[in-house]
Design an enzyme around this catalytic site. Sequence first.
Site, PDB file in Angstrom:
ATOM      1  N   HIS A   1       0.803  -1.222   0.000  1.00 34.19           N
ATOM      2  CA  HIS A   1       0.000   0.000   0.000  1.00 34.19           C
ATOM      3  C   HIS A   1       0.838   1.275   0.000  1.00 34.19           C
ATOM      4  O   HIS A   1       1.746   1.436   0.810  1.00 34.19           O
ATOM      5  CB  HIS A   1      -0.971   0.005   1.178  1.00 34.19           C
ATOM      6  CG  HIS A   1      -2.122   0.916   0.930  1.00 34.19           C
ATOM      7  ND1 HIS A   1      -3.108   0.626   0.009  1.00 34.19           N
ATOM      8  CD2 HIS A   1      -2.416   2.136   1.403  1.00 34.19           C
ATOM      9  CE1 HIS A   1      -3.965   1.612  -0.034  1.00 34.19           C
ATOM     10  NE2 HIS A   1      -3.571   2.548   0.796  1.00 34.19           N
TER      11      HIS A   1
ATOM     12  N   TYR B   1     -16.078   2.494  -2.265  1.00 39.18           N
ATOM     13  CA  TYR B   1     -15.106   2.685  -1.183  1.00 39.18           C
ATOM     14  C   TYR B   1     -15.052   1.451  -0.294  1.00 39.18           C
ATOM     15  O   TYR B   1     -15.723   1.370   0.732  1.00 39.18           O
ATOM     16  CB  TYR B   1     -15.458   3.942  -0.382  1.00 39.18           C
ATOM     17  CG  TYR B   1     -15.500   5.133  -1.274  1.00 39.18           C
ATOM     18  CD1 TYR B   1     -14.310   5.739  -1.676  1.00 39.18           C
ATOM     19  CD2 TYR B   1     -16.690   5.602  -1.797  1.00 39.18           C
ATOM     20  CE1 TYR B   1     -14.327   6.794  -2.555  1.00 39.18           C
ATOM     21  CE2 TYR B   1     -16.712   6.655  -2.676  1.00 39.18           C
ATOM     22  CZ  TYR B   1     -15.536   7.246  -3.048  1.00 39.18           C
ATOM     23  OH  TYR B   1     -15.563   8.274  -3.925  1.00 39.18           O
TER      24      TYR B   1
END
Length: 390
Positions: free
Chosen positions: A261, A314
């Site tokens: 990430h 999301y």
Amino acid sequence: MPYYRVVGEVPRKRHVQFKRPDGGLYAEELMGEEGFSSDSSLLYHRYLPTAIIKAETVDPPANASLAPNLPLSPRHFRTQDLTRGGDLVAGRRLLTGNGDVRISYASADTASELYRNSMGDECVYIQAGRARFESTYGAIDVGEGDYVVVPTGTIHRWVPLTETVSALAIEAAGHIRPPKRYLSKYGQFLEHAPYCERDLRAPGGPLIVEGEEVPVLVRTRGGLTRLVYRNHPFDVVGWDGYLYPYAFNIADFEPIVKRTHAPPPVHQTFEGPNFVICSFCPRPLDFHPEAIPIPYNHHNVDSDEFMFYVGGDYTARKGSGIDVGSISLHPAGFTHGPQPGAVEASIEAVRQGHTVTSELAVMIDTFRPLDLGEAALACEDPAYAWTWAR
Ligand SMILES: [Fe+2]
């Protein structure tokens, strides 16, 4: 702005006589930042840009005050619930702000009056609809996904081209620019930057409007004034320089990805005084075989994080009530992260072949706490703070 443009007619050298067809002189005006020590443009007016005939104080807008985020809480604001109407300047409803930046939301259905913000640059993000941005530098047609950067002191107005135009207005107490690390020492976008000069749209030609006794709303630290100009300020036949309004569409932001990430600085789009603006765009998910493809819990000790969710899905926020049009505010002093179960769900989604994220969001990280405005309090979801503990 990082590079030079010329629009319309300008004389061969600066500060020399430049004659109108009738033999009179055009009036040269320098618009310059930081005194005479930073970016500037030279504009050539048909009439004196100094000729005002009246000045009147304008009452400050009601509900322009801010209150501290107390008790300290993560917040969820639903812009979907705010009323529509007004224009893209006077119709702004204050969500949040501090001494460095004020963030408002507007859903406009009428044209604004001529406006000059002399306190700082503005970055207006068009969430939905289309509008024509008109200014002394010329016009730019803008639409969904456009960031429109308006330099301090630019006289301009917004004209909706659709029934409504919804936008987030970011008003800085200084200048908004591409991050320095994207630029060469002379200002060219470097190869590693997620966008470049070709992605920026500026006025393509002069905008001349005839008119006399034209009011312009001027905002300064002292308050609001309406100055009446003898002639319409849209009288510039040409300009050149490095300072001008421009638009950049979020779809032209080329995301930078990692196997694991990547933190928000890879999404940075602009920087302002004590804040940054980032664009979270559709991109491949993190592709290390054991990656967790959504954010880790994080505590940004020096910043408040304002996130405007403008499109897509999301994954990290499932179960929180966040939807398109929502804004989350995660302040310093609070650790935030994915909703319960979202990490496991994201790993499973990748296992089933889900390899891209469709999320689209605009984030503003401020380095001083954000206070709350009337619009935030009017559309707050009071249950949000407790959604991680469900
Ligand atoms: Fe965050």
